[in-house]
Motif scaffolding. Structure first.
Motif, PDB file in Angstrom:
ATOM      1  N   SER A 100       0.865  -1.179   0.000  1.00 23.64           N
ATOM      2  CA  SER A 100       0.000   0.000   0.000  1.00 23.64           C
ATOM      3  C   SER A 100       0.900   1.226   0.000  1.00 23.64           C
ATOM      4  O   SER A 100       1.575   1.510   0.982  1.00 23.64           O
ATOM      5  CB  SER A 100      -0.915   0.019   1.229  1.00 23.64           C
ATOM      6  N   GLY A 101       0.926   1.940  -1.131  1.00 21.43           N
ATOM      7  CA  GLY A 101       1.781   3.118  -1.222  1.00 21.43           C
ATOM      8  C   GLY A 101       3.238   2.759  -1.034  1.00 21.43           C
ATOM      9  O   GLY A 101       3.760   1.850  -1.674  1.00 21.43           O
ATOM     10  N   ARG A 102       3.914   3.465  -0.123  1.00 16.86           N
ATOM     11  CA  ARG A 102       5.323   3.203   0.143  1.00 16.86           C
ATOM     12  C   ARG A 102       5.507   2.150   1.228  1.00 16.86           C
ATOM     13  O   ARG A 102       6.597   2.014   1.776  1.00 16.86           O
ATOM     14  CB  ARG A 102       6.030   4.493   0.580  1.00 16.86           C
ATOM     15  N   ARG A 103       4.437   1.437   1.554  1.00 23.87           N
ATOM     16  CA  ARG A 103       4.507   0.502   2.668  1.00 23.87           C
ATOM     17  C   ARG A 103       4.267  -0.935   2.222  1.00 23.87           C
ATOM     18  O   ARG A 103       3.540  -1.198   1.270  1.00 23.87           O
ATOM     19  CB  ARG A 103       3.469   0.862   3.730  1.00 23.87           C
ATOM     20  N   LEU A 104       4.898  -1.839   2.967  1.00 18.82           N
ATOM     21  CA  LEU A 104       4.660  -3.264   2.832  1.00 18.82           C
ATOM     22  C   LEU A 104       4.097  -3.757   4.163  1.00 18.82           C
ATOM     23  O   LEU A 104       4.671  -3.495   5.219  1.00 18.82           O
ATOM     24  CB  LEU A 104       5.957  -4.014   2.516  1.00 18.82           C
ATOM     25  N   TYR A 105       2.966  -4.452   4.095  1.00 23.81           N
ATOM     26  CA  TYR A 105       2.345  -5.027   5.286  1.00 23.81           C
ATOM     27  C   TYR A 105       2.637  -6.527   5.295  1.00 23.81           C
ATOM     28  O   TYR A 105       2.406  -7.208   4.298  1.00 23.81           O
ATOM     29  CB  TYR A 105       0.836  -4.783   5.286  1.00 23.81           C
ATOM     30  N   VAL A 106       3.132  -7.025   6.410  1.00 30.27           N
ATOM     31  CA  VAL A 106       3.507  -8.433   6.527  1.00 30.27           C
ATOM     32  C   VAL A 106       2.833  -9.021   7.754  1.00 30.27           C
ATOM     33  O   VAL A 106       2.953  -8.477   8.856  1.00 30.27           O
ATOM     34  CB  VAL A 106       5.036  -8.613   6.651  1.00 30.27           C
ATOM     35  N   LEU A 107       2.126 -10.137   7.560  1.00 26.87           N
ATOM     36  CA  LEU A 107       1.604 -10.902   8.679  1.00 26.87           C
ATOM     37  C   LEU A 107       2.563 -12.058   8.929  1.00 26.87           C
ATOM     38  O   LEU A 107       2.777 -12.890   8.055  1.00 26.87           O
ATOM     39  CB  LEU A 107       0.206 -11.451   8.358  1.00 26.87           C
ATOM     40  N   VAL A 108       3.142 -12.075  10.129  1.00 29.98           N
ATOM     41  CA  VAL A 108       4.143 -13.082  10.464  1.00 29.98           C
ATOM     42  C   VAL A 108       3.612 -13.965  11.582  1.00 29.98           C
ATOM     43  O   VAL A 108       3.268 -13.453  12.648  1.00 29.98           O
ATOM     44  CB  VAL A 108       5.459 -12.417  10.917  1.00 29.98           C
ATOM     45  N   PRO A 109       3.509 -15.275  11.361  1.00 31.21           N
ATOM     46  CA  PRO A 109       3.151 -16.167  12.470  1.00 31.21           C
ATOM     47  C   PRO A 109       4.150 -15.973  13.604  1.00 31.21           C
ATOM     48  O   PRO A 109       5.354 -16.061  13.394  1.00 31.21           O
ATOM     49  CB  PRO A 109       3.266 -17.570  11.860  1.00 31.21           C
ATOM     50  N   ALA A 110       3.666 -15.677  14.788  1.00 32.48           N
ATOM     51  CA  ALA A 110       4.584 -15.250  15.841  1.00 32.48           C
ATOM     52  C   ALA A 110       4.108 -15.731  17.194  1.00 32.48           C
ATOM     53  O   ALA A 110       2.936 -16.053  17.404  1.00 32.48           O
ATOM     54  CB  ALA A 110       4.712 -13.724  15.854  1.00 32.48           C
ATOM     55  N   GLY A 111       5.051 -15.721  18.150  1.00 34.10           N
ATOM     56  CA  GLY A 111       4.734 -15.995  19.534  1.00 34.10           C
ATOM     57  C   GLY A 111       4.642 -14.696  20.298  1.00 34.10           C
ATOM     58  O   GLY A 111       5.018 -13.636  19.807  1.00 34.10           O
ATOM     59  N   ASP A 112       4.105 -14.728  21.486  1.00 30.28           N
ATOM     60  CA  ASP A 112       3.912 -13.515  22.279  1.00 30.28           C
ATOM     61  C   ASP A 112       5.226 -12.766  22.464  1.00 30.28           C
ATOM     62  O   ASP A 112       6.246 -13.335  22.827  1.00 30.28           O
ATOM     63  CB  ASP A 112       3.335 -13.858  23.658  1.00 30.28           C
ATOM     64  N   GLY A 113       5.168 -11.474  22.216  1.00 31.69           N
ATOM     65  CA  GLY A 113       6.314 -10.611  22.461  1.00 31.69           C
ATOM     66  C   GLY A 113       7.428 -10.715  21.452  1.00 31.69           C
ATOM     67  O   GLY A 113       8.480 -10.113  21.624  1.00 31.69           O
ATOM     68  N   GLU A 114       7.246 -11.473  20.387  1.00 25.26           N
ATOM     69  CA  GLU A 114       8.339 -11.667  19.437  1.00 25.26           C
ATOM     70  C   GLU A 114       8.512 -10.430  18.566  1.00 25.26           C
ATOM     71  O   GLU A 114       7.565  -9.963  17.947  1.00 25.26           O
ATOM     72  CB  GLU A 114       8.051 -12.878  18.557  1.00 25.26           C
ATOM     73  N   THR A 115       9.695  -9.871  18.497  1.00 25.81           N
ATOM     74  CA  THR A 115       9.979  -8.725  17.633  1.00 25.81           C
ATOM     75  C   THR A 115      10.980  -9.087  16.554  1.00 25.81           C
ATOM     76  O   THR A 115      11.388  -8.229  15.777  1.00 25.81           O
ATOM     77  CB  THR A 115      10.528  -7.543  18.471  1.00 25.81           C
TER      78      THR A 115
END
Length: 572
Positions: free
Chosen positions: A382-397
């Protein structure tokens, strides 16, 4: 029922597996009275007008029947369902119609054995038939290992699987040497692999070099593995063409990835080339259209439409973190509209402004990196952005930091990435998206305060920037009210706008320095006496006195809002 040569198998892949191998959202399960574990033997078009009494269950058992011309809300739908149920069909697919299936049809399906499915209105019967038959051909009910069991067109999954077999780094390319997928980066790539991934294609000079040496002529003319020996620049590589008959669909490349290739690497590549045929064929035939559909579904999901989860490829009961990456160019990003485009925020913002060429390239690289990073990652632009859904665990950065790793070696590209809180399910994704966007806004404001040559890529999780993000939320709420008010700060900001003076900049620097004149003067690169004069004149001309707590609070708010407006395109 349709004339059909019976399949002699007593069992076949389950309906659940077939549905899992087609594009998410293509078909909706209305009722599955026996569950979706029933076996499927074939997929056929069914025309109720050609139904014959001598067509028995033996010819129809286990079939998925595509009821062309039948709408689930029509009177004949019930007759078609009952006939399919008597014949032992695994499922029957109908058009949903404007009103959807009739209650009588749904109740009858619940009492029978045949699953009732509807196709999405935008999907054609020919496309549905092709996808289902492709899924049936690629299904593997026995659960074999190796490169089997992947969703058709899952090139990233194929690359990661082959990498494990070969013991090296895998790149899958089209015949024009453009990167379609690559395996996870477990080791630091050699310079050529890095250039290929970042550019999403083999560098032109390298293509010319390989063409002049006759390497490509050999690669495209043989069905075996071709070896490219290591030299003082690059690691050893093995390559093999992927063929469908006489057509070359692409190639698979294996590079030594910080360790020697496995002894049976060539044999593994031969197996991979055969296994890659349906995946590359699927990519050519449906991959791009399917990717666009998935991206649209993801935008709908991030906007709050939880029904789009399956079509977007998102598992409903799996936790995800939303990561937003922005190609930074010093401008404020436009508001997300959930449609894959951008809306101007504020008057004068141009519509549909997107990333420039460099921005598009770096976002494309990040999308590829996300696909290689972890199975189940889903992306949308979207525009200058990329949106990513990442399967993750709590607090994972880790996802955001890992995604940034692939662009840090390109100094001219600045990416700001934010990770939202982990959402337990689809309903929590819009909030995670908004939080990730706030992180990016915080990082952008930090970057705006730096000299242009000092701006670097940055990444943060929401819990790392809560105070600054909270201020942005408050300013968003206050901004509409602020424009309708008047006062000392308003007068000072308007004077700066009309006359080009710098009273606002001086007060801002003074406040940011905790009212330390020496520190503020150094930041402005002026003499402390010059700053004291400006502050005195701001008090005399407009009544802006930083010593007054109320005025100081208003100045903090008003000057932040003024800086925000001045950053917008079209601002005076």
């Amino acid at each position: 029922m349709p004339t059909h040569e019976p399949d002699r198998r007593e069992t076949g892949p389950s309906l659940e597996r077939i549905l899992g191998l087609i594009d998410p959202g293509m078909l909706d399960v209305v009722v599955a009275p026996r569950g979706t574990g029933v076996p499927v033997t074939d997929v056929v078009l069914h025309d109720p007008g050609e139904e014959r009494e001598d067509d028995g269950a033996r010819a129809t058992a286990g079939l998925i029947l595509l009821a062309v011309g039948v709408e689930a809300a029509s009177p004949e739908a019930l007759d078609v369902l009952r006939a399919a149920d008597r014949a032992g069909a695994a499922a029957v697919v109908m058009r949903p119609g404007a009103r959807g299936p009739r209650a009588e049809l749904v109740e009858a399906a619940g009492r029978g054995r045949t699953a009732l499915l509807t196709r999405r209105p935008e999907q054609g019967w020919t496309e549905v038939l092709g996808r289902l038959r492709t899924a049936l051909a690629h299904s593997d009910p026995a659960g074999t290992t190796g490169v089997a069991g992947l969703r058709p067109g899952d090139l990233s999954g194929l690359a990661n699987t082959v990498a494990a077999l070969v013991g090296g780094a895998i790149t899958i390319e089209d015949p024009q040497s453009r990167v379609l997928a690559y395996s996870r980066l477990d080791h630091e790539p050699d310079p050529m692999r890095r250039l290929t991934i970042l550019g999403q294609e083999v560098p032109r000079w390298r293509v010319d070099e390989l063409r002049a040496s006759g390497f490509f002529r050999t690669l495209w003319s043989t069905e075996d593995v071709v070896r490219l020996p290591a030299d003082d620049r690059y690691a050893e590589r093995l390559a093999i063409a992927v063929r469908h008959g006489s057509e070359v669909l692409g190639s698979i490349w294996a590079a030594a990835d910080g360790r020697p290739l496995a002894e049976d690497a060539a044999a593994a590549l031969r197996t991979a080339a055969r296994a890659a045929v349906p995946h590359l064929s699927h990519h050519q035939t449906w991959g791009l259209a399917a990717a666009r559909a998935r991206e649209g579904a993801l935008h709908a999901l991030l906007r709050g439409d939880a029904r789009s989860a399956r079509e977007a490829g998102v598992t409903a009961d799996r936790p995800y973190a939303v990561v937003v990456a922005e190609a930074y160019d010093g401008r404020e990003e436009e508001a997300y509209d959930g449609q894959g485009t951008s809306e101007g925020r504020g008057a004068g913002a141009p519509e549909g402004r997107g990333a420039g060429r460099a921005g598009r390239r770096v976002l494309d690289v990040l999308a590829l990196q996300a696909a290689a990073y972890r199975p189940g990652c889903v992306t949308a632009r979207s525009g200058r952005r990329l949106y990513v859904l990442v399967p993750a665990g709590d607090g994972e950065t880790g996802p955001a930091r890992t995604l940034l790793a692939s662009v840090r070696s390109v100094p001219r590209d600045v990416v700001l990435a934010g990770a939202g809180p982990v959402a337990a399910g689809p309903a929590g994704l819009p909030a995670s998206r908004e939080a990730a966007e706030l992180v990016v806004r915080v990082l952008r404001e930090r970057a705006a305060r730096l000299p242009a040559g000092e701006v670097r890529s940055a990444v943060a999780a929401y819990d790392e920037v809560v105070p600054e993000a909270t201020v942005l939320r408050l300013l968003d709420r206050v901004e509409p009210l602020w424009g309708s008010l008047a006062g000392p700060v308003h007068a000072m900001v308007e004077h700066d706008r009309v006359h080009g003076s710098a009273y606002g900049d001086s007060v801002t620097a003074y406040l940011d320095a905790s009212c330390d004149t020496g520190t503020a003067a150094r930041r402005l690169n002026v003499h402390p006496n010059t700053l004291r004069y400006r502050l005195r004149r701001a008090r005399e001309l407009f009544g802006v006195d930083p010593a007054d707590p109320a005025v100081r609070l208003l100045a903090e708010i008003g000057l932040r809002l003024a800086a925000r407006r001045s950053d917008r395109p079209g601002s005076p």
